[in-house]
Design a protein around this motif. Sequence first.
Motif, PDB file in Angstrom:
ATOM      1  N   ILE A   1      44.104  46.408  21.422  1.00 65.93           N
ATOM      2  CA  ILE A   1      43.944  45.060  21.965  1.00 65.93           C
ATOM      3  C   ILE A   1      42.461  44.720  22.073  1.00 65.93           C
ATOM      4  O   ILE A   1      42.039  43.592  21.784  1.00 65.93           O
ATOM      5  N   LEU A   2      41.673  45.697  22.491  1.00 61.85           N
ATOM      6  CA  LEU A   2      40.227  45.488  22.576  1.00 61.85           C
ATOM      7  C   LEU A   2      39.651  45.113  21.214  1.00 61.85           C
ATOM      8  O   LEU A   2      38.824  44.196  21.096  1.00 61.85           O
ATOM      9  N   ALA A   3      40.086  45.804  20.175  1.00 61.76           N
ATOM     10  CA  ALA A   3      39.588  45.511  18.830  1.00 61.76           C
ATOM     11  C   ALA A   3      39.979  44.107  18.389  1.00 61.76           C
ATOM     12  O   ALA A   3      39.170  43.381  17.781  1.00 61.76           O
ATOM     13  N   ALA A   4      41.215  43.701  18.693  1.00 60.19           N
ATOM     14  CA  ALA A   4      41.669  42.356  18.331  1.00 60.19           C
ATOM     15  C   ALA A   4      40.867  41.291  19.072  1.00 60.19           C
ATOM     16  O   ALA A   4      40.486  40.267  18.503  1.00 60.19           O
ATOM     17  N   MET A   5      40.600  41.546  20.345  1.00 58.49           N
ATOM     18  CA  MET A   5      39.829  40.588  21.138  1.00 58.49           C
ATOM     19  C   MET A   5      38.396  40.482  20.626  1.00 58.49           C
ATOM     20  O   MET A   5      37.857  39.379  20.472  1.00 58.49           O
ATOM     21  N   THR A   6      37.774  41.627  20.336  1.00 58.78           N
ATOM     22  CA  THR A   6      36.397  41.641  19.872  1.00 58.78           C
ATOM     23  C   THR A   6      36.263  40.932  18.524  1.00 58.78           C
ATOM     24  O   THR A   6      35.339  40.131  18.319  1.00 58.78           O
ATOM     25  N   ALA A   7      37.204  41.205  17.633  1.00 59.50           N
ATOM     26  CA  ALA A   7      37.156  40.580  16.308  1.00 59.50           C
ATOM     27  C   ALA A   7      37.313  39.068  16.409  1.00 59.50           C
ATOM     28  O   ALA A   7      36.567  38.301  15.785  1.00 59.50           O
ATOM     29  N   GLN A   8      38.265  38.619  17.213  1.00 54.15           N
ATOM     30  CA  GLN A   8      38.495  37.181  17.337  1.00 54.15           C
ATOM     31  C   GLN A   8      37.343  36.501  18.062  1.00 54.15           C
ATOM     32  O   GLN A   8      36.955  35.370  17.723  1.00 54.15           O
ATOM     33  N   ALA A   9      36.778  37.176  19.069  1.00 59.40           N
ATOM     34  CA  ALA A   9      35.661  36.590  19.819  1.00 59.40           C
ATOM     35  C   ALA A   9      34.451  36.358  18.921  1.00 59.40           C
ATOM     36  O   ALA A   9      33.642  35.460  19.193  1.00 59.40           O
ATOM     37  N   GLY A  10      34.330  37.118  17.849  1.00 55.77           N
ATOM     38  CA  GLY A  10      33.232  36.925  16.913  1.00 55.77           C
ATOM     39  C   GLY A  10      33.496  35.852  15.875  1.00 55.77           C
ATOM     40  O   GLY A  10      32.591  35.510  15.100  1.00 55.77           O
ATOM     41  N   ARG A  11      34.720  35.332  15.840  1.00 55.12           N
ATOM     42  CA  ARG A  11      35.067  34.310  14.845  1.00 55.12           C
ATOM     43  C   ARG A  11      35.212  32.931  15.468  1.00 55.12           C
ATOM     44  O   ARG A  11      34.544  31.982  15.079  1.00 55.12           O
ATOM     45  N   LEU A  12      36.129  32.837  16.461  1.00 57.49           N
ATOM     46  CA  LEU A  12      36.430  31.537  17.068  1.00 57.49           C
ATOM     47  C   LEU A  12      37.153  31.787  18.381  1.00 57.49           C
ATOM     48  O   LEU A  12      38.131  32.524  18.415  1.00 57.49           O
ATOM     49  N   THR A  13      36.677  31.191  19.469  1.00 55.64           N
ATOM     50  CA  THR A  13      37.290  31.445  20.770  1.00 55.64           C
ATOM     51  C   THR A  13      38.086  30.262  21.301  1.00 55.64           C
ATOM     52  O   THR A  13      39.119  30.440  21.933  1.00 55.64           O
ATOM     53  N   LEU A  14      37.628  29.041  21.045  1.00 55.56           N
ATOM     54  CA  LEU A  14      38.279  27.881  21.676  1.00 55.56           C
ATOM     55  C   LEU A  14      38.136  26.652  20.805  1.00 55.56           C
ATOM     56  O   LEU A  14      37.042  26.365  20.305  1.00 55.56           O
ATOM     57  N   THR A  15      39.244  25.952  20.619  1.00 55.61           N
ATOM     58  CA  THR A  15      39.212  24.680  19.895  1.00 55.61           C
ATOM     59  C   THR A  15      39.725  23.536  20.752  1.00 55.61           C
ATOM     60  O   THR A  15      39.482  22.382  20.442  1.00 55.61           O
ATOM     61  N   SER A  16      40.426  23.859  21.840  1.00 51.39           N
ATOM     62  CA  SER A  16      41.310  22.947  22.575  1.00 51.39           C
ATOM     63  C   SER A  16      42.466  22.604  21.647  1.00 51.39           C
ATOM     64  O   SER A  16      42.440  22.896  20.433  1.00 51.39           O
ATOM     65  N   ARG A  17      43.468  21.946  22.173  1.00 49.50           N
ATOM     66  CA  ARG A  17      44.618  21.589  21.345  1.00 49.50           C
ATOM     67  C   ARG A  17      44.386  20.270  20.600  1.00 49.50           C
ATOM     68  O   ARG A  17      45.304  19.746  19.971  1.00 49.50           O
TER      69      ARG A  17
ATOM     70  N   MET B   1      48.402  41.041  19.640  1.00 50.09           N
ATOM     71  CA  MET B   1      48.236  42.488  19.594  1.00 50.09           C
ATOM     72  C   MET B   1      48.863  43.151  20.812  1.00 50.09           C
ATOM     73  O   MET B   1      49.421  44.255  20.703  1.00 50.09           O
ATOM     74  N   ALA B   2      48.811  42.498  21.972  1.00 48.47           N
ATOM     75  CA  ALA B   2      49.430  43.069  23.170  1.00 48.47           C
ATOM     76  C   ALA B   2      50.934  43.252  22.965  1.00 48.47           C
ATOM     77  O   ALA B   2      51.513  44.265  23.374  1.00 48.47           O
TER      78      ALA B   2
END
Length: 404
Positions: free
Chosen positions: A66-82, A303-304
């Motif tokens: 889960i940590l790896a999934a979070m780290t990878a996504q945090a480096g790409r895109l975190t928030l767009t809003s809906r 991932m969770a």
Amino acid sequence: MNDISLTRAARLIASEARFGARNYKPLDVVLTRGEGVYVWDVDGRRYMDCLSAYSAVNQGHCHPRILAAMTAQAGRLTLTSRAFRNDQLAPFYEELCTLTNSHKALPMNSGAEAVETALKVARKWGYEVKGVPDGAAEIIVASENFHGRTVAIVGFSTDPQSRGGFGPFAPGFRTVPFGDADALEAAIGPNTVAFLVEPIQGEAGVIIPPAGYLKRVRELCTAHNVILILDEIQTGLGRTGRLLAEEHEGIEADLTLVGKALSGGFYPVSAVLSNTEVMDVLHPGEHGSTFGGNPLACAVARMALKVLVEESMVENAARVGARLQADLAAISAPRVKQVRGRGLMIAVELHADAGGARRVCEALQARGLLAKETHEHTIRIAPPLILTDAQADWITEQFAAVLP
């Protein structure tokens, strides 16, 4: 005595008391690191975590995948809003709905937000589908419930400490005794749109309803065209030895609420699971959340869920939980009134004259085990679902040392 002479933990506790709102009464342990079933305090002492952040850390602390999934996504895109779409939301919907046999999902952040969402959806369904007169919708709840801390939710709580001083409250709720299907049937009227209930009441002390209760509730709701809302924010995602606690009686709710372990403890993520008929009453602009369904949350939750299934945590909770509950019940301790639970959701209730559960939790802390009292006389035991047989036996040994 100046601050320099205090331990690091004492300084942090003093600073927290000075600058923080005093709305919690935690044990005086200051944690700094976690791994698996263990956490460490700022002085380097290791503890076994038997609370799992109120079942938010079912997968264990800092699960590496889960940590790896979070780290990878945090480096790409975190928030767009809906306002815009993101590439994690659709896979999250599909995987969550497939796993839980749901038609639709609506992502939010906290458990309380999921509950509020369900209340809004149920009322709107009542007006638009069932034909309840505008403003007359009624939702039935169970006594001793805990569904969160918002003004609407505490308004239908029966706990004086939760609701005292926070009124006036929203109307439209009726309370019946938990576990009493006959009382539910008697309370249902023409304007009843939903029944909101926990399969097992966690905050109340791991209160398990009579066998067949949920099945009868499902039948009553179906017969009277009432939405069944199951709050599985604590009980769901493996805690009771099934993916969802509703599975123990072979039923499906109309709205199921999940949260906490949906992110494995990494990020606030919750969701309302629904059938299509109920969820489709919502239209664009009627409900939402800036952070609900954000790509970071979705990647973490995906991932969770994956590790929960692929690493057989649900099955492990059932097997090890049964072992732990039986061993705890076998302890000869006059102060113990009852040991009860399902899976790795267990409670040890003490007699009222036993001196209170807080003292037992403090004694356990001194032995390297962290648990928490609820309702004064009950100790909750809810370790991560990765608990091993040897670790379960160690828990029993610590209780056996402090209970007599």
